[in-house]
Design a protein around this motif. Structure first.
Motif, PDB file in Angstrom:
ATOM      1  N   ASN A 256       0.968  -1.176   0.077  1.00  0.00           N
ATOM      2  CA  ASN A 256       0.032   0.027   0.028  1.00  0.00           C
ATOM      3  C   ASN A 256       1.012   1.252   0.047  1.00  0.00           C
ATOM      4  O   ASN A 256       1.497   1.694   0.990  1.00  0.00           O
ATOM      5  CB  ASN A 256      -0.967   0.026   1.152  1.00  0.00           C
ATOM      6  CG  ASN A 256      -1.870   1.122   1.373  1.00  0.00           C
ATOM      7  OD1 ASN A 256      -2.252   1.787   0.421  1.00  0.00           O
ATOM      8  ND2 ASN A 256      -2.764   1.266   2.122  1.00  0.00           N
ATOM      9  N   ARG A 257       0.948   2.031  -1.217  1.00  0.00           N
ATOM     10  CA  ARG A 257       1.804   2.999  -1.201  1.00  0.00           C
ATOM     11  C   ARG A 257       1.392   3.980  -2.388  1.00  0.00           C
ATOM     12  O   ARG A 257       0.978   3.360  -3.601  1.00  0.00           O
ATOM     13  CB  ARG A 257       3.231   2.592  -1.081  1.00  0.00           C
ATOM     14  CG  ARG A 257       3.941   4.029  -0.952  1.00  0.00           C
ATOM     15  CD  ARG A 257       5.603   3.135  -0.794  1.00  0.00           C
ATOM     16  NE  ARG A 257       6.283   4.116  -1.724  1.00  0.00           N
ATOM     17  CZ  ARG A 257       6.723   5.679  -1.167  1.00  0.00           C
ATOM     18  NH1 ARG A 257       6.439   6.192  -0.162  1.00  0.00           N
ATOM     19  NH2 ARG A 257       7.332   6.082  -2.309  1.00  0.00           N
TER      20      ARG A 257
ATOM     21  N   LEU B 180       6.817  -2.767 -10.539  1.00  0.00           N
ATOM     22  CA  LEU B 180       5.879  -2.439  -9.552  1.00  0.00           C
ATOM     23  C   LEU B 180       6.456  -2.411  -7.797  1.00  0.00           C
ATOM     24  O   LEU B 180       5.989  -1.624  -7.225  1.00  0.00           O
ATOM     25  CB  LEU B 180       4.892  -3.693  -9.499  1.00  0.00           C
ATOM     26  CG  LEU B 180       3.647  -3.494 -10.125  1.00  0.00           C
ATOM     27  CD1 LEU B 180       2.782  -4.522  -9.756  1.00  0.00           C
ATOM     28  CD2 LEU B 180       2.893  -2.022  -9.434  1.00  0.00           C
TER      29      LEU B 180
ATOM     30  N   LEU C 121       7.517   0.872  -7.310  1.00  0.00           N
ATOM     31  CA  LEU C 121       6.310   1.756  -7.037  1.00  0.00           C
ATOM     32  C   LEU C 121       5.925   1.610  -5.439  1.00  0.00           C
ATOM     33  O   LEU C 121       5.677   2.786  -5.018  1.00  0.00           O
ATOM     34  CB  LEU C 121       5.184   1.607  -7.896  1.00  0.00           C
ATOM     35  CG  LEU C 121       5.104   2.215  -9.234  1.00  0.00           C
ATOM     36  CD1 LEU C 121       3.991   1.694  -9.965  1.00  0.00           C
ATOM     37  CD2 LEU C 121       4.726   3.689  -9.041  1.00  0.00           C
ATOM     38  N   PHE C 122       5.977   0.414  -4.904  1.00  0.00           N
ATOM     39  CA  PHE C 122       5.611   0.157  -3.780  1.00  0.00           C
ATOM     40  C   PHE C 122       6.736   0.324  -2.604  1.00  0.00           C
ATOM     41  O   PHE C 122       6.431   0.271  -1.513  1.00  0.00           O
ATOM     42  CB  PHE C 122       4.838  -1.124  -3.465  1.00  0.00           C
ATOM     43  CG  PHE C 122       3.673  -1.478  -3.906  1.00  0.00           C
ATOM     44  CD1 PHE C 122       2.628  -0.694  -3.426  1.00  0.00           C
ATOM     45  CD2 PHE C 122       3.318  -2.044  -5.310  1.00  0.00           C
ATOM     46  CE1 PHE C 122       1.382  -0.688  -4.131  1.00  0.00           C
ATOM     47  CE2 PHE C 122       2.175  -2.151  -5.867  1.00  0.00           C
ATOM     48  CZ  PHE C 122       1.115  -1.681  -5.087  1.00  0.00           C
TER      49      PHE C 122
ATOM     50  N   TRP D 294      -6.407  -5.341  -7.213  1.00  0.00           N
ATOM     51  CA  TRP D 294      -5.477  -4.019  -7.515  1.00  0.00           C
ATOM     52  C   TRP D 294      -6.319  -2.850  -7.274  1.00  0.00           C
ATOM     53  O   TRP D 294      -7.255  -2.704  -8.009  1.00  0.00           O
ATOM     54  CB  TRP D 294      -4.802  -4.304  -8.856  1.00  0.00           C
ATOM     55  CG  TRP D 294      -4.528  -2.943  -9.370  1.00  0.00           C
ATOM     56  CD1 TRP D 294      -4.948  -2.128 -10.389  1.00  0.00           C
ATOM     57  CD2 TRP D 294      -3.102  -2.259  -9.210  1.00  0.00           C
ATOM     58  NE1 TRP D 294      -3.933  -1.153 -10.694  1.00  0.00           N
ATOM     59  CE2 TRP D 294      -3.049  -1.198  -9.898  1.00  0.00           C
ATOM     60  CE3 TRP D 294      -1.962  -2.887  -8.382  1.00  0.00           C
ATOM     61  CZ2 TRP D 294      -1.855  -0.582  -9.979  1.00  0.00           C
ATOM     62  CZ3 TRP D 294      -0.688  -1.948  -8.610  1.00  0.00           C
ATOM     63  CH2 TRP D 294      -0.815  -0.809  -9.310  1.00  0.00           C
TER      64      TRP D 294
ATOM     65  N   ASP E  96       5.207   0.933 -18.271  1.00  0.00           N
ATOM     66  CA  ASP E  96       5.906   1.137 -16.960  1.00  0.00           C
ATOM     67  C   ASP E  96       5.259   0.254 -16.180  1.00  0.00           C
ATOM     68  O   ASP E  96       5.946   0.143 -14.770  1.00  0.00           O
ATOM     69  CB  ASP E  96       4.931   2.663 -16.322  1.00  0.00           C
ATOM     70  CG  ASP E  96       5.493   3.901 -17.208  1.00  0.00           C
ATOM     71  OD1 ASP E  96       6.602   3.663 -17.970  1.00  0.00           O
ATOM     72  OD2 ASP E  96       5.121   4.987 -16.965  1.00  0.00           O
ATOM     73  N   GLY E  97       4.461  -0.523 -16.315  1.00  0.00           N
ATOM     74  CA  GLY E  97       4.041  -1.648 -15.380  1.00  0.00           C
ATOM     75  C   GLY E  97       3.160  -1.320 -14.200  1.00  0.00           C
ATOM     76  O   GLY E  97       2.942  -1.863 -13.169  1.00  0.00           O
ATOM     77  N   ASP E  98       2.594  -0.036 -14.373  1.00  0.00           N
ATOM     78  CA  ASP E  98       1.845   0.498 -13.303  1.00  0.00           C
ATOM     79  C   ASP E  98       0.251   0.149 -13.377  1.00  0.00           C
ATOM     80  O   ASP E  98      -0.303   0.887 -13.561  1.00  0.00           O
ATOM     81  CB  ASP E  98       2.002   2.112 -13.477  1.00  0.00           C
ATOM     82  CG  ASP E  98       1.197   2.831 -12.257  1.00  0.00           C
ATOM     83  OD1 ASP E  98       1.045   2.277 -11.190  1.00  0.00           O
ATOM     84  OD2 ASP E  98       1.145   4.049 -12.013  1.00  0.00           O
TER      85      ASP E  98
ATOM     86  N   SER F  50      -4.936   3.254   6.002  1.00  0.00           N
ATOM     87  CA  SER F  50      -3.934   2.909   6.504  1.00  0.00           C
ATOM     88  C   SER F  50      -2.474   3.111   5.481  1.00  0.00           C
ATOM     89  O   SER F  50      -1.502   2.887   5.722  1.00  0.00           O
ATOM     90  CB  SER F  50      -4.102   1.092   6.479  1.00  0.00           C
ATOM     91  OG  SER F  50      -4.243   0.745   5.116  1.00  0.00           O
ATOM     92  N   GLU F  51      -2.708   3.906   4.241  1.00  0.00           N
ATOM     93  CA  GLU F  51      -1.563   4.277   3.475  1.00  0.00           C
ATOM     94  C   GLU F  51      -0.775   5.170   4.183  1.00  0.00           C
ATOM     95  O   GLU F  51      -1.185   6.135   5.077  1.00  0.00           O
ATOM     96  CB  GLU F  51      -2.187   5.005   2.228  1.00  0.00           C
ATOM     97  CG  GLU F  51      -1.171   5.151   1.398  1.00  0.00           C
ATOM     98  CD  GLU F  51      -1.384   5.609   0.078  1.00  0.00           C
ATOM     99  OE1 GLU F  51      -0.624   5.997  -0.673  1.00  0.00           O
ATOM    100  OE2 GLU F  51      -2.698   5.661  -0.209  1.00  0.00           O
ATOM    101  N   ALA F  52       0.416   5.040   4.062  1.00  0.00           N
ATOM    102  CA  ALA F  52       1.128   6.016   4.664  1.00  0.00           C
ATOM    103  C   ALA F  52       2.289   6.492   3.805  1.00  0.00           C
ATOM    104  O   ALA F  52       2.919   5.486   2.914  1.00  0.00           O
ATOM    105  CB  ALA F  52       1.945   5.521   6.079  1.00  0.00           C
ATOM    106  N   GLU F  53       2.916   7.458   3.683  1.00  0.00           N
ATOM    107  CA  GLU F  53       3.991   8.005   2.868  1.00  0.00           C
ATOM    108  C   GLU F  53       5.346   7.455   3.615  1.00  0.00           C
ATOM    109  O   GLU F  53       5.911   8.041   4.307  1.00  0.00           O
ATOM    110  CB  GLU F  53       3.981   9.368   2.344  1.00  0.00           C
ATOM    111  CG  GLU F  53       2.956   9.840   1.478  1.00  0.00           C
ATOM    112  CD  GLU F  53       3.021   9.167   0.180  1.00  0.00           C
ATOM    113  OE1 GLU F  53       4.217   9.131  -0.235  1.00  0.00           O
ATOM    114  OE2 GLU F  53       2.110   8.864  -0.342  1.00  0.00           O
ATOM    115  N   MET F  54       5.599   6.223   3.375  1.00  0.00           N
ATOM    116  CA  MET F  54       6.810   5.522   4.128  1.00  0.00           C
ATOM    117  C   MET F  54       8.249   5.978   3.106  1.00  0.00           C
ATOM    118  O   MET F  54       8.362   5.848   2.181  1.00  0.00           O
ATOM    119  CB  MET F  54       6.622   3.998   3.934  1.00  0.00           C
ATOM    120  CG  MET F  54       5.634   3.446   4.560  1.00  0.00           C
ATOM    121  SD  MET F  54       5.210   1.950   4.197  1.00  0.00           S
ATOM    122  CE  MET F  54       4.533   1.652   2.604  1.00  0.00           C
TER     123      MET F  54
END
Lengths: 242, 242
Positions: A179-180, A214, A217-218, B187, B204-206, B238-242
């Motif tokens: 999740n990002r 991918l 990206l994560f 996804w 890009d595989g996104d 629950s997403e966070a900019e890690m």
């Protein structure tokens, strides 16, 4: 002089690990999840291993010793299923956990939901990130592997194995979640038993598979956070045998 | 004689389609979801296209005409973004839907949650499965593509594009879900605008990426069912900019 240089290196490593751990704790503390920083291990096998030999014997019509407990010469004994090394150990299923902890130094974590923070994703394949997870009265082995299935194109494979029999494994469902950057990827499946080869699970592609793009990206600063949850099996309400 | 043979072939095709549709309806009727059987289209392009030309011009420091609405010579006009053909059409964004329906015969479906049933997954790459989805007052284009990014190893790529501007696209989240054989893969992401190239999203595989082995695990008799849901964007809790 060499001694002091080595000491200084070790201190730097400790500071780096500590920093990663605090950073991860800060990120996930809001969600109340336990974070485990997992360092990579450059895989030492990929020489003909017990599993490879097993696959060869399967092709010759002989049951593979690492696929089925029943096929081990003494049905009470299980070969070492650590995916890192070609290890000659074998023992009872009940002592696999202590063997993995003591001999292969694999950490064990407790908790219903944990976050697996794999560091140094840029390292070349083959590389493994491994941890044990104790949950619902059982122990599970999480394996993240970077491998070149197609030469020059490394991919990441993540799967969860129960340290128990296939019948016991059928009672659980595991979930891996990334999740990002406003993207979310979830994989849910029944864990395989550790009596099966992790190598064959990965070569079958029956696991979470990520292309390098991918994975990038994560990941953040070369670390990939995978949320892990294990539940007792329930019938997927919307699943249908199509 | 030839006429009768052709008629018989057409009738058989109709029966086959009808059978697939009823089978899918039976499977998903419990969930109350609308099922759309989508037949493959062998991609006719992969000659130097507008997008390829655009990418070449980007390398030369010129803005690509298909990447940004602003870069089209007349800012009111949008080139045809149908990923199937190298189509010379261009027109206003408001008439893209009718162009795709009328010229490229792409079906449009209404409903909050639909099931996209892609048939004949075994066909060789490059192959596309395309449909439009009308939801929340907007139209979206779902593209499933079988492509060999690495020679000899076809993969499946699925993405959703908004037939609108990138700013409008930011207001939505789309979810693609595969669910079969006690395995589930989800996804979630923000749709891209149709003003961006679908080719670059895929390269890009996104997007949702499936190896052939995973696609086989999720498909049944050569058909792959993808559950689609679109919602207005909310911050992933629950997403966070890690």
């Amino acid at each position: 002089m060499l001694f002091f240089t080595q000491c200084f290196g070790a201190v730097l490593d400790l500071i780096h690990l500590r920093f990663q751990h605090y950073k991860a704790k800060r990120v996930f503390s809001a969600a109340g999840q336990l974070v485990c920083v997992v360092n990579p291990t450059h895989s030492l096998k990929y020489a003909p291993t017990r599993c490879a030999a097993a696959q060869a014997s399967t092709e010759q019509g002989i049951l593979p010793p690492c696929h089925h407990h029943e096929a081990v010469h003494d049905p009470q004994l299980v070969p070492c299923t650590c995916p890192l090394f070609s290890c000659p150990w074998e023992g009872h299923l009940e002592v696999v956990v202590s063997h993995l902890r003591q001999t292969h130094r694999i950490n064990i974590l407790q908790g219903a939901e944990i976050v697996f923070l794999a560091t140094d994703m840029h390292l070349p394949a083959p590389t493994d990130w491994i941890i044990m997870h104790s949950c619902l009265g059982h122990q599970f082995l999480l394996v993240l592997r970077k491998q070149e299935k197609y030469e020059g194109h490394p991919q990441f494979f993540a799967t969860m194995m129960l340290i128990g029999t296939p019948t016991q494994a059928d009672n659980f469902t595991y979930r891996l979640e990334l999740n990002r950057n406003q993207r979310r990827l979830k994989w849910e499946a029944t864990p395989r038993s550790i009596l099966e080869c992790v190598d064959s699970v990965i070569s079958d592609g029956d696991c979470l598979v990520l292309n390098t793009s991918l994975a990038q990206l994560f990941s953040d600063n070369g670390s990939l956070a995978i949320g892990i949850a294990i539940t007792t099996s329930k019938v997927h309400s919307s699943e249908a045998e199509m």
